[in-house]
Design a protein around this motif. Structure first.
Motif, PDB file in Angstrom:
ATOM      1  N   ILE A 220      44.181  25.828  40.007  1.00 26.71           N
ATOM      2  CA  ILE A 220      43.858  26.735  40.903  1.00 26.71           C
ATOM      3  C   ILE A 220      43.612  28.220  40.308  1.00 26.71           C
ATOM      4  O   ILE A 220      44.825  28.742  39.528  1.00 26.71           O
ATOM      5  N   ASP A 221      42.537  28.831  40.522  1.00 28.53           N
ATOM      6  CA  ASP A 221      42.272  30.110  39.870  1.00 28.53           C
ATOM      7  C   ASP A 221      43.435  31.268  40.905  1.00 28.53           C
ATOM      8  O   ASP A 221      43.135  31.157  41.890  1.00 28.53           O
ATOM      9  N   PRO A 222      44.120  31.894  39.968  1.00 32.98           N
ATOM     10  CA  PRO A 222      45.219  32.790  40.692  1.00 32.98           C
ATOM     11  C   PRO A 222      44.565  33.948  41.277  1.00 32.98           C
ATOM     12  O   PRO A 222      45.336  34.772  42.100  1.00 32.98           O
ATOM     13  N   GLU A 223      43.293  34.502  41.012  1.00 30.52           N
ATOM     14  CA  GLU A 223      42.639  35.419  41.633  1.00 30.52           C
ATOM     15  C   GLU A 223      41.966  34.911  42.804  1.00 30.52           C
ATOM     16  O   GLU A 223      41.361  36.031  43.617  1.00 30.52           O
ATOM     17  N   ILE A 224      41.870  33.889  43.348  1.00 32.74           N
ATOM     18  CA  ILE A 224      41.270  33.591  44.653  1.00 32.74           C
ATOM     19  C   ILE A 224      42.038  33.944  45.780  1.00 32.74           C
ATOM     20  O   ILE A 224      43.185  33.524  45.559  1.00 32.74           O
ATOM     21  N   GLU A 225      41.566  34.566  46.803  1.00 35.80           N
ATOM     22  CA  GLU A 225      42.167  34.747  47.930  1.00 35.80           C
ATOM     23  C   GLU A 225      42.035  33.991  48.983  1.00 35.80           C
ATOM     24  O   GLU A 225      40.546  33.667  49.491  1.00 35.80           O
ATOM     25  N   TRP A 226      42.892  33.041  49.402  1.00 36.29           N
ATOM     26  CA  TRP A 226      42.729  31.693  50.205  1.00 36.29           C
ATOM     27  C   TRP A 226      43.082  32.294  51.877  1.00 36.29           C
ATOM     28  O   TRP A 226      44.212  32.975  51.919  1.00 36.29           O
ATOM     29  N   ASP A 227      42.312  32.133  52.490  1.00 36.55           N
ATOM     30  CA  ASP A 227      42.520  32.210  54.192  1.00 36.55           C
ATOM     31  C   ASP A 227      42.178  30.928  55.070  1.00 36.55           C
ATOM     32  O   ASP A 227      41.952  29.696  54.257  1.00 36.55           O
ATOM     33  N   GLU A 228      42.447  31.480  56.328  1.00 31.32           N
ATOM     34  CA  GLU A 228      42.286  30.017  57.027  1.00 31.32           C
ATOM     35  C   GLU A 228      40.961  29.500  57.260  1.00 31.32           C
ATOM     36  O   GLU A 228      40.601  28.337  57.452  1.00 31.32           O
ATOM     37  N   LYS A 229      39.623  30.369  56.843  1.00 33.35           N
ATOM     38  CA  LYS A 229      38.474  29.764  56.662  1.00 33.35           C
ATOM     39  C   LYS A 229      38.260  28.742  55.284  1.00 33.35           C
ATOM     40  O   LYS A 229      37.711  27.781  55.547  1.00 33.35           O
ATOM     41  N   LEU A 230      38.885  29.353  54.294  1.00 37.61           N
ATOM     42  CA  LEU A 230      38.566  28.488  53.059  1.00 37.61           C
ATOM     43  C   LEU A 230      39.738  27.308  53.242  1.00 37.61           C
ATOM     44  O   LEU A 230      39.304  26.036  52.546  1.00 37.61           O
ATOM     45  N   LEU A 231      40.948  27.549  53.590  1.00 38.82           N
ATOM     46  CA  LEU A 231      42.109  26.425  53.843  1.00 38.82           C
ATOM     47  C   LEU A 231      42.474  26.394  55.168  1.00 38.82           C
ATOM     48  O   LEU A 231      43.658  26.934  55.377  1.00 38.82           O
ATOM     49  N   PRO A 232      41.754  25.698  56.100  1.00 43.09           N
ATOM     50  CA  PRO A 232      42.352  25.831  57.688  1.00 43.09           C
ATOM     51  C   PRO A 232      43.202  25.038  57.911  1.00 43.09           C
ATOM     52  O   PRO A 232      44.066  25.241  58.942  1.00 43.09           O
TER      53      PRO A 232
END
Length: 974
Positions: free
Chosen positions: A209-221
């Motif tokens: 998993i790319d540590p620079e990606i910011e995950w929110d509820e839209k990407l990981l609901p």
């Protein structure tokens, strides 16, 4: 009995006891032997810090918070115990108690019990101390291990590791404390509600998993980790239970199901800044309350360590800025000293340089010490006033080997300086504006900054020295303009002196140059002629080489193979003792690798294969590539088949090692057919044909093997040719026709549909099933003509069949899905016979979808849109990929008969559970599930219990011709 108890030998059992439980059991036995004691009971009490130390070593615990009771053959009635127990061993606030219920004990019994208790007291005291000491030692070791881990975590903040090494070391430390095979650290932005996975290690989900990606509820609901971080509280349970607790829909896209999931938020001044998570997929590895406490403690130290590391990085940045500022001040002072030194050097250069060739580079070096002079040129206007000459020109965007050119005077930037007789400083916008307005001509890319000053001799502007920069950061200022103006006056004086002495030298140099030029032209002419002859010879050699070699692998090609085979056959006919063998090699599953990973990877794979095959043969033997993934080998001068067998086994062994291409390990195996020279071979085609037949026999036997051509294969080949001929004639005579097997409702037995199964009425062998000729039909391409003949007969028979059924299924071979016009032709055929598309179902296999994935999807979609049902046949015998079930427009899933044959209602029957799973999968995707090959009522009942409603097999009816069905329907109507 009392006297017997006084004997020291009788206390050896107590002395041998190594734990409290054994001592208690011994004591109870002794009390029972004394007699007069109705129910001896042993129990102990410990202060709170030690309550749970000894409970696991004793009999069942009655009340841990007050008293741990160890009973021996006693009931649970605590109320009946005596209120005054006898204390027999004591340690601080903890003591061991013996409760003896004896009714009216006589003095001798009381004396014996007293002596027994006193003797046991010392031993029990020692054992109790030993238990507590062992537990304390274990706690101390655990505490020391924790302290070392915390020290290591704190120490990591000061190591100059990159982030990846830091997180891996943190993972190793945590794994030393708790089970952490699956471990990750998340960073949380509370204001945005997003998280980043700084580190992620999972034994099942290995994709990084790319540590620079910011995950929110839209990407990981449905992320449990994100829900835990937002809640600010630890989470501990199975992933399914936690998803339910947080109101999430469990989605395998967020990770596999875990048996135990434990996440701890990391807090900084009450705000969640991240979290640490461990999870287990193993039932034997679950987390405890101790693990929760330990991980919570460790998570705080990890946060502190990461915070200190961030603070250290910030401090280093500030120190770097201060250092840069100080360095700039030092550079300014050094620059002032450099300017003074450069002005002195320019003055000295004017008197020391004798030629312009020496002067210009030296002058450039001095100017470069003062200004950014990566791109500099000197221009002079000729005496006629119409030409500009550039004696010195250096530009980073021009060809270094290009000669300095002169050009006619125009309205360039250089002419602007000459006309104004004053310095000109322009930025990129001003240069582009002048160019746009037509006031200046700019060739090539516009500079970010341009500075030109005139070179004045005797009051006239005779030239220009110009600097230009293509980097906006390195722009010139008016201060640098003044400096260059001052330098230019010294340069002009030096040039005036040097130019006059160089004119005479130039005249002599031009004459010598002309002589050298003529001589060079003659030499070049001779050299060109020699090179042309050499190129022609090389071209001829290359043509000869290409005519006999494969361009990709460098092996011999088919032409060279034929020539060598002719030579080998000639030598064999003259001397039969000179046997030779021919290998025909085909790579298994090469098409899958080539299609999935690209032709470049396929080509590289073929090169490696060529090297490995070449390494398995001798020097006089020949290895050739025939095309695609086909290779051939000629083994010369062999004495027996055993030599060829050894070479074949060596080739198979060679391919056990994976092939590494682009960092990926590829496994591929060869199928080999071997033909040994024989008197029946008269030309290369015949022996190649025999080795090819042996090759196909290897593939039929399972691939990754070798097969020798023999008389049996020869006869088989003849039989194949005979069947092919009969099949072609039978197709012309209309000998191929369909039989129809009903598809029945398993509950009622009612016929829901029919499957058309191909048959061949052979004039000599009778009615043949597809198993006896379909493989040859597919190999020869006759299967398409046969299918269309069957399709047309089915359309004619449909009015009869629809009298008792809803639809008829036809089997479509893979070759049809490779033709884009198949759907149009089939729809035209059923339209010609007036057949409704809803009464027709086509059955395709997984092999057909693999061979033509994209075109097959297009054809099936056209048929589906027209109203024809689509069924996936023989599910479970191929790749059984779930991607087919949701990608292709399927209506039905048919379970292969191989599963039904072993189906029983035994709870341990794996086939039962497998069929149940296939049915559940089909139902969840909205597909009808049909079972094939139902032969017994027991199989039908098992399928009904699973929930499958339709099936076919000999239990209901075998496949019958249309005449039998028509007769049966007529009889039923009467």
């Amino acid at each position: 009995m009392a006297d017997a108890r006084s004997n020291p030998q009788d206390y050896q059992g107590l002395d041998r006891a190594t734990d409290l439980q054994t001592a208690a059991e011994w004591l109870c036995l002794q009390l029972a032997a004394i007699g007069g004691s109705a129910q001896p009971r042993c129990l102990w009490h410990l202060p709170p810090p030690h309550q749970d130390m000894l409970g696991h070593q004793s009999h069942p615990v009655m009340d841990v918070s007050v008293m741990a009771a160890v009973e021996r053959d006693a009931g649970d009635d605590l109320d009946g115990w005596r209120e005054r127990p006898v204390r027999i061993a004591r340690h601080g606030d903890g003591y061991f108690i013996l409760d003896v219920q004896a009714e009216n004990p006589d003095p001798m019994q009381a004396d014996a019990i007293g002596r027994l208790l006193r003797q046991a007291a010392a031993r029990l005291h020692v054992l109790l101390l030993g238990c507590i000491e062992a537990q304390l030692r274990q706690q101390l070791e655990k505490s020391e291990k924790l302290q070392k881990a915390l020290f290591d975590i704190s120490n990591l903040a000061y190591h100059e590791h990159d982030a990846g090494v830091l997180y891996r070391e943190l993972h190793a430390i945590v794994a030393g404390l708790v089970y952490a095979e699956n471990f990750f650290i998340a960073d949380f932005n509370e204001s945005k509600g997003t998280m980043r996975f700084l580190y992620y290690a999972d034994s099942l989900d290995k994709e990084p998993i790319d540590p620079e990606i910011e995950w929110d509820e839209k990407l990981l609901p449905n992320s449990i980790t994100l829900a835990m971080l937002k809640s600010g509280q630890y989470a501990w349970d199975s992933s399914t239970a936690l998803a339910e607790r947080f109101g999430l829909v469990r989605d395998l896209a967020t990770g596999p199901e875990s048996i135990d999931w434990l996440g701890i938020p990391m807090l900084d001044n009450g705000s969640v800044v991240g979290g640490v998570v461990v999870q287990s997929y193993r039932p034997d590895r679950r987390y405890s309350q101790s693990d929760l406490s330990l991980l919570s403690f460790v998570a705080e130290h990890i946060r502190q360590s990461l915070t200190r590391r961030a603070q250290t990085a910030e401090l280093e940045r500030e120190v770097g800025e201060r250092t840069a500022k100080l360095r700039q001040e030092i550079q300014e002072r050094q620059r002032s000293e450099m300017i003074q030194s450069a002005l002195f050097n320019i003055t000295r250069l004017a008197s020391q340089s004798e030629t312009l060739e020496e002067f210009y580079p030296a002058m450039h070096g001095i100017v470069a010490q003062l200004l950014e002079a990566k791109n500099i040129y000197v221009a002079f206007i000729e005496d006629d006033g119409k030409t500009l000459r550039f004696p010195y020109y250096i530009d980073e965007r021009s060809d270094d080997d290009a000669p300095v050119e002169s050009r006619p005077v125009s309205n360039g930037l250089t002419e602007w300086v000459l006309a104004k007789k004053a310095p000109v400083l322009l930025d990129e916008d001003e240069v582009l504006r002048l160019k746009r307005e037509g006031r200046a001509v700019v060739k090539g890319a516009a500079p970010k900054c341009w500075l030109g000053v005139p070179l004045t001799i005797r009051g006239e502007a005779v030239g220009v020295i110009a600097l230009q920069s293509y980097d906006s950061v390195r722009a010139y200022s008016h201060k640098e303009q003044e400096l260059l103006m001052f330098v230019s006056s010294h340069i002009a004086q030096a040039l005036e002196k040097i130019e006059s002495s160089n004119r005479l030298k130039q005249a002599y140099a031009e004459m010598e140059s002309n002589v050298r030029k003529r001589t060079m032209e003659l030499e070049l002419s001779n050299q060109a002629l020699r090179e042309q002859i050499q190129r022609r010879e090389e071209a001829e050699q290359k043509l000869k080489y290409d005519a006999l070699h494969d361009q990709l692998t460098g092996l011999a090609n088919r032409n060279q193979l034929y020539d060598r085979l002719k030579q080998s056959l000639t030598l064999y006919r003259s001397n039969p003792a000179r046997m030779f063998g021919v290998f025909f090699i085909d790579l298994d599953r090469f098409k899958i690798i080539n299609d999935s990973m690209g032709h470049w990877v396929g080509d590289e794979l073929l090169k490696v294969v060529a090297e490995r095959v070449q390494a398995c043969v001798r020097q006089p033997d020949l290895v050739a590539r025939l095309g695609g993934d086909e290779f051939a080998v000629i083994l010369n001068s062999i004495r027996s088949m055993q030599e060829a067998r050894l070479v074949a086994e060596r080739m198979l062994q060679e391919f056990h090692t994976p092939i590494l291409i682009q960092g990926k390990e590829l496994f591929i195996s060869p199928s080999i057919g071997i033909a040994i020279s024989h008197e029946r071979h008269h030309d290369p085609d015949e022996i190649l044909r025999d080795s090819d037949i042996a090759l196909y026999r290897s593939k039929e036997l399972g691939r990754n093997r070798y097969t020798f051509f023999d008389d049996a294969l020869h006869q088989s080949a003849l039989n194949t040719l005979m069947i092919e001929g009969d099949l072609r004639r039978g197709l012309a005579r209309g000998e191929l026709f369909p039989h129809y097997q009903p598809i029945s409702d398993l509950d009622t037995g009612r016929t829901r549909g029919y499957e058309a199964l191909m048959r061949w009425r052979h004039p000599e062998r009778g009615v043949l099933s597809p198993a006896e000729f379909s493989a040859i039909a597919r190999e020869t391409g006759l299967i398409e003509q046969i299918d269309w003949s069957i399709f047309e007969q089915v359309c004619r028979d449909l009015p009869v069949l629809l009298g008792s059924a809803e639809y008829v299924s036809i089997n479509v071979s893979p070759r049809h899905l490779g033709h884009e016009g198949f759907a149009i032709r089939l729809l035209a055929l059923i339209g010609e016979y007036g057949v409704s598309p809803s009464n027709l179902c086509i059955e395709v296999t997984e092999d057909a979808l693999i061979e033509h994935p994209e075109l097959g999807l297009k054809v099936l979609t056209q048929l589906k849109n027209a109203g024809i049902r689509i069924s996936l046949d023989d599910f479970g015998t191929g790749y059984s990929s779930f991607s087919y079930l949701h990608r292709y427009p399927l209506d039905c899933l048919k379970i292969d008969r191989s599963f039904i044959g072993t189906l029983t209602d035994n709870p341990n029957n794996k086939t039962f559970h497998l069929v149940q799973a296939i049915h559940a999968l089909g139902v969840s995707l909205g597909l009808e599930v049909i079972a094939e090959g139902i032969e017994t009522p027991a199989q039908r009942d098992c399928l009904r219990r699973i929930g499958i409603g339709s099936g076919q097999g000999h239990l209901f009816s075998c496949a019958r011709p249309i005449e039998d069905i028509r007769s049966a329907l007529s009889a039923a109507a009467i």
